[in-house]
Design an enzyme around this catalytic site. Structure first.
Site, short mmCIF file in Angstrom:
data_model
loop_
_atom_site.label_atom_id
_atom_site.label_comp_id
_atom_site.label_asym_id
_atom_site.label_seq_id
_atom_site.Cartn_x
_atom_site.Cartn_y
_atom_site.Cartn_z
N LEU A 65 0.85 -1.04 -0.08
CA LEU A 65 0.12 0.09 0.00
C LEU A 65 0.71 1.36 -0.13
CD1 LEU A 65 -2.87 -0.64 2.46
CD2 LEU A 65 -2.91 -0.93 -0.10
N CYS A 83 16.05 -8.80 9.40
CA CYS A 83 16.13 -10.07 9.79
C CYS A 83 16.88 -10.92 8.92
CB CYS A 83 14.90 -10.84 10.37
SG CYS A 83 13.64 -10.85 9.30
#
Length: 250
Positions: free
Chosen positions: A107, A186
């Protein structure tokens, strides 16, 4: 509520802080989750079963084998599938009463502002500062509460930014856009799987409290988790009167 709903949500209804009135607020609410990964997974897995009426999952990524260590919304057979669609399938199987809308996109711009404007609460479960700042701007503009989370290695953090409260800061007050902040991923540094579960579950708890109107939210505070020592720290976050995002807010 019908009899089946009274049974399904009975453990919430038994809580005097929620009761039937609070549960009906949940059933009428629309929550927007930005990101269906490590944080969005546990958040969604608590919001949908808890009775959020409409849950919007927005994620433009697909499920990868490396995701499955912590992104518990997805199954091995979903590898290669859009995360939003995979999450929708899982949540529909758990609680078919929850209307799950899968947005298979990142978005941005007007689309982001439109979805935020429709939501009663927004959960930022993304993994990059650009998205976090964009979501924050949209929430301030639409006057919608934002539940923010982050997790890396053994560390986690949770905060609520509620523009409806006059003294509450926004995300930009805490992390000004443009500051020379390095965002660790990560994929490079690793992440201890349960940390994402702890943070995502806390995001869900804060979202449910905001919608039901019970308890005290984390607005104005940042919770920091040291997962190796299993210790929490709470830091007060003041509103920046010169913040370029929220200083024009009433």
């Amino acid at each position: 509520m019908i009899d089946d709903q009274l049974l399904r949500y009975s453990r919430h209804i038994l809580l005097p802080q929620i009761g039937i009135e609070g549960q009906e607020k949940l059933l009428a609410a629309r929550a927007l989750i930005i990101g269906a990964g490590g944080l969005g997974s546990p958040a969604a897995l608590y919001l949908a079963p808890a009775g959020i009426g409409t849950l919007v999952l927005a994620d433009g990524d697909t499920v990868d084998l490396t995701n499955l260590q912590r992104q518990i919304l997805h199954r091995t057979e979903a590898i290669g599938m859009a995360k939003a669609a995979s999450g929708q399938r899982t949540l529909n199987a758990i609680n078919p009463e929850c209307r799950v809308i899968a947005l298979q996109e990142r978005l941005e711009g007007d689309r982001l502002f439109a979805e935020v404007a429709l939501a009663d609460v927004v959960l930022d479960c993304s993994d990059n500062f650009a998205t976090r700042h964009a979501v924050n701007r949209a929430c301030v503009a639409a006057n919608k509460p934002l539940v923010s989370g982050a997790a890396i290695r053994f560390d986690g953090q949770v905060a609520v930014f509620d523009p409806r409260l006059p003294d509450a800061p926004c995300y930009h007050c805490l992390f000004p856009e443009g500051d020379n902040v390095n965002l660790e991923r990560c994929a490079v540094t690793g992440v201890f799987a349960p940390i994402t579960g702890i943070v995502g579950a806390m995001q869900a708890a804060e979202a449910l409290k905001l919608v039901a109107g019970c308890g005290k939210s984390l607005a104005g505070r940042l919770l920091l988790l040291d997962g190796l020592a299993m210790e929490w720290r709470s830091i007060k976050v003041p509103r920046d009167p010169d913040c370029t995002v929220c200083k024009q807010r009433p």
